[in-house]
Design an enzyme around this catalytic site. Structure first.
Site: not given
Length: 564
Positions: A114, A331, A88, A189
């Protein structure tokens, strides 16, 4: 589907999120927290200047749903992407008359973190917390009329990745609850590794839970805390948490940002020209709403924003070294973000350069697996002196359900998402750069796709070390037994995916590149050495409810999403 709720309650009550919301009153039960020590203040900044309205409404049309452009393009969904997935992203804004619209825009910038659900909580001029949450992309959940229902000068927001299911809406954040001292909203998160232990303790003492989210535990711990004033209750609750958490809280008069003592997940602070304070998971969110990046929220720090300015406190639990997630630079984060004080673009470019230096190969063209492998491929091409070209084109308009022809198409999922460019590949020795390999299923399909397009040789170069362990700090990864690098050597993986050669970024070289900062990163997915020991071990799951390593998901399990 969205739920709209206005909150007012005098006892702990986590609001449900059905279409017809109701308010539940729960009598708080006494559960004494552990002894509390007062943290020492770190700094005090000046109060925000008077608000200057910048006409954020001009960004919006009257159409529904909202879009940043008049071209309402179909949403790009990831079909259980075969990649580690960030759970998130969070946003917090204090001191702007158009807080909800700014929050909407910031969440749009964080959509990559998300795509399953989104929500915003604001505080009205009457000091009432109002919330709208829904399933889907930010632009699908919110429109002009919904944002009109979220007035106020401060707000928090959340975008969420989760497995699909009928009970998902009630787990969409931010959560809003009422207790004896007022109302509170939270967006989180990360992942709490001691969640089940804390929940069992609270339920044993009478707490009633409305969701399956670990974030709800935080609200219960705040409600039962005996600490004063309010922000000390947050500190008291956080002292009992183990794992990863970057959170923003909102009350009737305060905005609070908290980051765990290890700093696993990112959280930054910025300021708009009118003095409004902004918190976000990445700096790309600040850029969109024209907020200037000031600094990170430090690991173990609690920042309280109110009419008197920004005050900094620290949690009791501090560590000599932080453990920031290295995968943010590999990433998760957008290339244009600054994360943990470093440019994500520059990091990925260097990773590609290192691959070209350590694992060179004779080739005619360098291509990337889009989109996450592009910057590393540019670095590889620049260092090797071989031209970078777009050998794979990614479709951003893939939904979740497909009508497949009666005659099955091999590698159907990959072909929906990736299209090879024969003019770039035919007769060429090709280097393919990707950010990671998780289970290896998609990598093998990509190699086959390139060969079918005429590639003479296919050499895979991976801009991260092999992933051998699962993550427990807010990233959705398969169990360790499903990670191909945990079961096979590099040579065996090369044979499995069918490439002519395969090389990963060296772990030691990665640490050497990070220099003095190397000790401040978490490498658990590469080493299995966990900074905070997980309470439970992940087990293999079925049905494609998690991601692996490709562009379009766990293709061996995606058949359930097809309509024949």
């Amino acid at each position: 589907m969205a739920a709209t709720t206005t909150f007012s309650s005098s006892s702990l009550s986590l609001l449900p999120k059905p279409n017809n919301p109701s308010t539940t009153t729960i009598k708080p039960l006494s559960l004494l927290p552990k002894p509390f020590l007062k943290p020492s203040p770190l700094s005090l900044s000046s109060s925000p200047s008077p608000s200057l309205i910048h006409g954020i409404s001009n960004y919006f049309s009257s159409d529904s749903p909202l879009s940043l452009t008049k071209d309402h393009s179909p949403p790009s969904l990831d079909l259980n992407d075969e990649k580690p997935r960030e759970e998130c992203g969070v946003v917090g804004i204090y001191g702007d008359p158009e807080a909800s619209r700014l929050c909407y825009l910031a969440l749009h910038a964080l959509q990559h973190r998300g795509q399953e659900g989104a929500g915003i909580v604001t505080v009205s001029n009457e000091k009432v917390l109002q919330t709208i949450t829904g399933v889907g992309l930010v632009s699908e959940v919110f429109n002009e009329s919904k944002l009109d229902q979220l007035p106020g000068e401060f707000a928090i927001g959340h975008v969420r990745y989760s497995t699909a299911g009928a009970s998902m809406l009630k787990n969409v954040q931010p959560f809003v609850a009422g207790y004896r001292f007022g109302s509170i909203g939270v967006a989180h998160n990360g992942n709490l590794v001691n969640y089940k232990q804390l929940r069992a303790m609270l339920e044993e003492n009478g707490s009633i839970f409305n969701t399956s989210s670990d974030t709800e535990v935080v609200l219960h711990l705040i409600a039962i805390s005996k600490a004063r004033p309010f922000f000390m209750r947050i500190i008291d609750a956080c002292e009992q948490l183990q794992g990863a958490y970057s959170m923003v809280f909102v009350t009737e008069d305060k905005l609070v940002a908290v980051r765990d003592p290890f700093g696993f997940r990112p959280l930054v602070m910025g300021r708009r020209s009118n003095g409004a304070v902004v918190f976000a998971s990445e700096t790309c969110a600040l850029d969109l709403i024209e907020a200037t990046y000031e600094r990170e929220v430090y690991p173990g720090e609690v920042l309280v924003v109110d009419k008197d300015g920004v005050k900094s406190q620290c949690l009791m639990t501090r560590h000599e070294s932080s453990k920031q997630c290295i995968f943010e630079h590999i990433y998760f984060s957008l290339p244009n973000s600054i994360v943990f004080g470093r440019s994500v673009y520059e990091s990925r470019h260097v990773f590609g350069e290192i691959l070209a230096t350590e694992s060179p190969v004779e080739c005619d063209v360098v291509i990337a697996v889009p989109d996450s492998g592009v910057v590393a491929a540019l670095g590889y091409a620049a260092k090797s002196g071989v031209a970078f070209q777009q050998g794979l084109i990614r479709s951003h308009y893939v939904g979740r359900t497909f009508i497949e022809p009666s005659q099955k198409i091999r590698d159907f999922g990959v072909k929906l998402k990736l299209s090879p460019v024969r003019g770039v590949l035919e007769g060429k020795r090709v280097v393919v750069v990707d950010d990671s390999i998780v289970r290896g299923t998609t990598s093998s399909k990509i190699v086959r796709l390139l060969r079918e397009a005429g590639a003479k040789e296919v050499h895979m170069r991976i801009a991260s070390p092999p992933i051998v362990a699962s993550c427990y700090y807010g990233v959705d990864t398969p169990s360790s037994e499903e990670l191909i690098s945990n079961r096979m050597s590099v040579e065996e993986i090369n044979d499995f995916i069918g490439s002519d050669s395969l090389a990963f970024l060296s772990f030691e070289t990665l640490r050497k590149h990070l220099g003095e900062d190397s000790k401040s990163f978490c490498y658990a997915c590469f080493t299995g050495d966990y900074p905070v020991k997980p309470e439970e071990v992940k087990v293999k799951r079925g049905g494609g409810d998690f991601i692996d390593d490709g562009l379009v998901g766990s293709f061996d399990n995606i058949e359930a999403g097809w309509v024949r």
